[in-house]
Structure formats: structure tokens, C-alpha cells
Design a protein around this motif. Sequence first.
Motif, mmCIF file in Angstrom:
data_model
loop_
_atom_site.group_PDB
_atom_site.id
_atom_site.type_symbol
_atom_site.label_atom_id
_atom_site.label_comp_id
_atom_site.label_asym_id
_atom_site.label_seq_id
_atom_site.Cartn_x
_atom_site.Cartn_y
_atom_site.Cartn_z
ATOM 1 N N ASN A 101 43.801 45.871 39.971
ATOM 2 C CA ASN A 101 44.178 44.495 40.256
ATOM 3 C C ASN A 101 43.797 43.678 39.046
ATOM 4 O OD1 ASN A 101 44.822 42.069 41.305
ATOM 5 N ND2 ASN A 101 43.138 42.004 42.781
ATOM 6 N N ARG B 203 38.389 38.382 36.224
ATOM 7 C CA ARG B 203 38.797 39.693 36.728
ATOM 8 C C ARG B 203 37.984 40.814 36.085
ATOM 9 N NH1 ARG B 203 41.306 44.126 35.457
ATOM 10 N NH2 ARG B 203 41.562 43.458 33.308
ATOM 11 N N GLY C 162 45.812 37.950 42.471
ATOM 12 C CA GLY C 162 44.380 37.776 42.278
ATOM 13 C C GLY C 162 43.856 36.511 42.928
ATOM 14 N N ARG C 163 42.542 36.306 42.799
ATOM 15 C CA ARG C 163 41.871 35.171 43.419
ATOM 16 C C ARG C 163 42.398 33.842 42.906
ATOM 17 N NH1 ARG C 163 36.974 32.774 41.745
ATOM 18 N NH2 ARG C 163 36.645 34.476 40.292
ATOM 19 N N GLN D 239 44.519 34.462 48.226
ATOM 20 C CA GLN D 239 43.591 33.682 47.419
ATOM 21 C C GLN D 239 42.353 33.277 48.215
ATOM 22 O OE1 GLN D 239 45.320 30.704 44.618
ATOM 23 N NE2 GLN D 239 47.248 31.245 45.629
ATOM 24 N N GLU E 247 40.004 36.218 48.762
ATOM 25 C CA GLU E 247 39.329 36.601 47.525
ATOM 26 C C GLU E 247 38.235 35.597 47.167
ATOM 27 O OE1 GLU E 247 39.585 39.393 45.913
ATOM 28 O OE2 GLU E 247 41.083 40.096 47.347
ATOM 29 N N HIS F 96 34.303 36.506 46.837
ATOM 30 C CA HIS F 96 33.494 36.103 45.679
ATOM 31 C C HIS F 96 32.258 35.317 46.132
ATOM 32 C CE1 HIS F 96 32.572 34.508 41.666
ATOM 33 N NE2 HIS F 96 32.402 33.338 42.265
ATOM 34 N N GLU G 12 33.372 42.888 51.741
ATOM 35 C CA GLU G 12 34.797 42.585 51.623
ATOM 36 C C GLU G 12 35.552 42.883 52.920
ATOM 37 O OE1 GLU G 12 38.661 44.189 49.088
ATOM 38 O OE2 GLU G 12 36.653 44.331 48.221
ATOM 39 N N ARG H 102 37.442 40.045 55.369
ATOM 40 C CA ARG H 102 38.879 40.092 55.680
ATOM 41 C C ARG H 102 39.105 40.120 57.196
ATOM 42 N NH1 ARG H 102 41.455 40.519 50.973
ATOM 43 N NH2 ARG H 102 40.507 41.708 49.246
#
Length: 693
Positions: free
Chosen positions: A2, A22, A344-345, A447, A450, A454, A468, A472
Motif C-alpha cells: 500500500n 507511508r 491510503g490514509r 481514510q 486509517e 494511526h 487494526e 475496523r
Amino acid sequence: MNAQLISVEDLTEADARDELARLAAEIARHDRAYHERDAPEITDAEYDALRRRNAAIEARFPALVRADSPQHRVGAAPAGGFAKARHGVPMLSLDNAFSPDDFAEFCERARRFLGLKDERLAFVGEPKIDGLSVSLTYAGGRLVRGATRGDGNEGEDVTANVRTLASIPLRLKGAGVPDRIEIRGEVFMTKADFLALNAAQEQAGQKIFANPRNAAAGSLRQLDARITANRKLSMFAYALGEASEVPVDTHWHWLERLQEWGFTVNPLSKQLTDAADAAEFQAGIGAQRAALPYDIDGVVYKVDDLALQRRLGFVGRAPRWAIAWKFPAEQATTVLEGIDIQLGRTGALTPVARLQPVNVGGVLVRNATLHNEDEIARKDVRIGDTVVLQRAGDVIPQIVAVVAEKRPAGAVPYVFPDHCPVCGSLALRPPGEVVRRCTGGLTCQAQLEERLIHFVSRPAFDIEGLGEKTIREFHADGLIAGPVDIFALPDHEAKIARREGWGEVSARNLSRAIRERQTIPLARFIYALGIRRIGEANAKLLARHYGSFATWRAQMQDAVQIGSEARSDLGSIVGIGPAIAEELADFFAEPRNVATVDALAAVLTITDAAPANAAGELVGKVIVFTGTLETLTRPEAKAMAEKLGARVTDSVSRKTDLVVVGADAGSKARRAAELGVRILTEAEWRELVAASS
């Protein structure tokens, strides 16, 4: 992978900021796989290339260097199962060179730092063994502790295991042994022993190791030392850690002393008179590489004079006096089966090649970067093409070319999507940029998730039990809609306990972990917000500079409301710079961000940042150096000030406490005089440092 992968030369500041974020996350993940699980997911060359890309971006955009930059970090925290072992002197990693130009640049940096003109720098070259770094402590000449590197500051106590290695003396013989000394080296497995071990493992129906490095690491880190004793491990000694006295004056003499004490030193190590000798040595070792009985991936070059080593010191995670010159990358061909778009975020759409699996230098590669839509068009990469894959270089792994003569009939040019693959929002490409971004923002599930991941990551809130997968799941089920909701989860403990895979104990443990993290240091809080360009290192810089959340919050608001003067003061912090200052101001200019920060502050206790040094006249002082210093280089002066707890900035303002002037001091000295700021000569500065040390 990613990854937002764009050639370094084509990066805009916004691209660079996203890519550094990243890379920091990806390198940290590979660090954990390598150091904690002995199960690397990529080769050393691939890992080095990730770091190399990170360093190249930081060199081009120095104002974007993150607090969690990989340049400031080594390895990963020790895993469970072994007692922890604290290193007296950190076991740091090395920066890399990949070409004669890289090595020449390393030499020139060292010369500039030391203020050398025509004097030559002598080196010692040692083949870089692909193994596991260990530290051995001797007291009264007897081995009392063996430890792995771990995260560089703390490793695992593997004393019982290292005692089983024939190449590690249990007692040092010979003269000049200090009362206490730490000796470092690399534990490895020869190619022949690796093949024999795998054959035995296969016959016994047990785990097959991917390469000799994994086999060596797995063998040394056995909880049962008898297993280690049955594996054929070797060690080359090479480095000095903490010692009650330093018994030599050069690194070459140190290698000779190690042999006198009973250690094995790599017989190919060589004393080199200058950089030209080093280049010749590099070529010679490269020619021998395939025939060596053990794996190497380059050569380590160290400044021979230990006094110069001490002067050069360290920058971030690496010494200024040593570098690893790596060998070139390897290539292979395979078929491009598809192109996936990953988000990505930061909302960047990243094209990733899905490949027919291919072995490149011992690693099975299934995915590779395609950089961006311009790169796809430039190389005319099409699904079904046979492509040339490279596992090291600017980005890893990467597609470097298409084999045009093998293109299948009917292959059509790839059309890059103009809508987000996750939320369907329009994906726009701003003028002058090469990356498309989803415009969905906080409404885009990819987003938001992510950002939450973080927020609870290890360098941020580090909430045990809230990884993680759980983030989710909780987000999908409506338990977490934003960062503040995390701290309301204890109110839903009973509901969580009824979830599949949970229970009363695990739900109670999660609640306890969340409450424990409701008190958090300012630096971690700043990092957790996920502000672009603000990694661990920059978060720590900001925390030290402002001291408290209230001060930081007020100053950030000033940067928005007052404008250029406040932003200029922020941008003058060494290590921050104007680009990051603008990013911070932009973050606080968004009302939703301000609301989130204030809502978090209402449910958290954010502790003040401690100064770098707890006592002394210079602690917390803001210092500016100007003019030409005669007895110090500018980097030495800066390092000296920061060691004593001072903050060094580049511009003079009313907040400046002290200006040190050298020869030909100009406008900054005049500005200091106008503001009534205390001014010192270089000699007076040295006297002040001596009194404060």
C-alpha cells in the motif's frame, strides 16, 4: 503493498509528505517482522531501498522530516519470552551507500563536519554479514551477558544461548582486558550449515527456513538453549560498546585486540588509506561475493581513527563515521496480471501491480509499485505484459521496463480511475501534482479507518487490545465514529463483552487499557493527530519547544489568526521549517480539526514535555548561531547546545534568549542588538557550555 510511489524527482511537497508517512509506517512494520518475529517479508535489499527512498525524500524536502522518521529508529522492541537487556551504549544501525557517488558524499559530509581540508580519511572495510547483531558483556574477563540488538536501546537477554557458540569465548585471554567491556558482533549461519539444517528440518517435518539469516536468528532466539547448541552458528566480532576503558586508538587495532582475546574477526577486513582504496576494496569483495561461505550484502566502512569517530558522533539512528556500501539490485521478468488501486490514509490513489509470483534473489514477489498514472503511461504498462522487475533501487519492488515483443494481442492502455474505489467520490488530480486524491475526506471509510488506526498505533496512544482489526470492526459496527469515541468505549464494556471473540475479561482489559491511555505525553498526542509531515521526531520537537498542550494549542491558534509572524516563529524551530509550519497552521484552520483536538483535550490529561536536560543554565533557552565559527563546525555547535537542553533556531526574534556570533556575523547580530538579546562570542559560548556541563 500500500504505497504512494512516485519518483523522488517528481514529488511535490504534498506528495513527499504523504510518501514519508507511508514509508514510516511500512518500515516500522518490516522492522517488527524482522526483529521480533524473525520472519522478514522482504529482502534486505528491498528494505534498504525503502530506507533509501525515505532518505532521498528527506534530503530533497528537509522541512518534511517526520518525528517517526526511519532515520531516527533502529529495529523493533524485544519480543516476549526473554528477559529484557538494556544496552549501555545504543546499538544503532548504519546509513547506506549504493554507488561510488554515495560513498564520496558520505566522505565529504564527514570532512565538512570535522572541518578537514586536505587531510585524508583512513577507513577499515569489513564485509557486511547478513546475520543477527549481538552484544556480549564481559566483567573481569568473563562473559556475563549476551543480548540481541532489539530496538537499539533494549534487546533480549540470550546469555544461555550465546554460551553455546564455539566462536564466542567464555573468558577473554591475553593482556589489556578492561574490568568491564561490551563487545559486539554478528551471529550468522554459513550456507553449507543452512542447507544441512533445512534438510534435517524437512526430514523431521519441521519448519523450513527461508534463508541463512532467518535460520541464524531463529536458532539464537530459542527459549531452550539446547536447541541453539545443536544448530551450527558462527560469529564475527567487530564493534566496541560500553567499556570501563578504551584499550586502543584505532578501529584496526581494535580488530587486532579482539583476535588476541580469542574472537574471530572477518579475515577479509582491511585497513584502507583513503576513499580510492575503499572503492577498489568494494569491487574486490563484490567479485568474491558468490564464492564466500556466508551471505553478505555489502561492505561496512568505518573511519579508522577512534578520536575522529567520537567527534563525528551520531545523527538520528546512524553514526556519522560509518556507512554500509550495498551491492547492486537483482532483476527478473514476470507477467503483470492486474493493476489494483489502493487508497491510503491521506486519500491518495496508488496503483499497485499484481504479478505472477516470481523469485527475485531468493524472495517471492507478488506485487510491485507502478508509481502513478503518469508513470504507467510513460512506460506504457498494460495488463498481460511481460515486465522487468527490480527488487532494489529508488522504490521496491518496482517495474523498470516492459518486454514489448512479448505483449499479448489485444492488450489495451490502462485507464486510471477518476473516482475513489472505496467510497465512489470524485478523485481529483490538482494542477502540478501527479497523484489523484479522493475528495471524500472524513466521509470515506478507508481514510477514516486509517486515521483511527494511526491514532491508536504504538508511537501514538498505543492502546493494548485495540489494533487494526478491532478498529475496523468497531468502526463498521458504529462503536467508533471518531477518535473521541475511543475513550467512551468503557461505557460499552458489557456490549463489547458479548461480541464474538470477546468476553468479560478481554472487555475489562480493553477498558483498563483505554483509561490508562487517557493520560498521554504531549509528543504522543501531537503525533496521534495524524497531521501531515508530523511524525514522531517532529512531534517531539514541537512538544519540547512548547512544553505544554495549552501553550501549543494557543500558539497554533495564533499561527492561524495572527498569520505570518506567528508562522515565521514556528518555522524557525530547527527541524520544523516553514513547510511544516504551514501544514500545522492549515490543520488548525480547519474548524473540524480544532473541534476534534478540543474534544480530545476535554477527555484526556495531556502531560507537559520534559526538557532534554533536567538542569543547567541552558535548559529551554532559544539559541541562534550566526557568522563563521572558528573552533567548531555549525553541526557540532548545534549538537552541543541541544545536548544541554537548549533549542536552536535559525532566526532571531523576541523569543530568542541568546545569539552566538562568529566571524562576519551580519543581519542576525544586528537584529539581536536591536532587540536587546544577549550576544556571546564563540569563546564566551564555550565558557558557558563548560559551566553548564
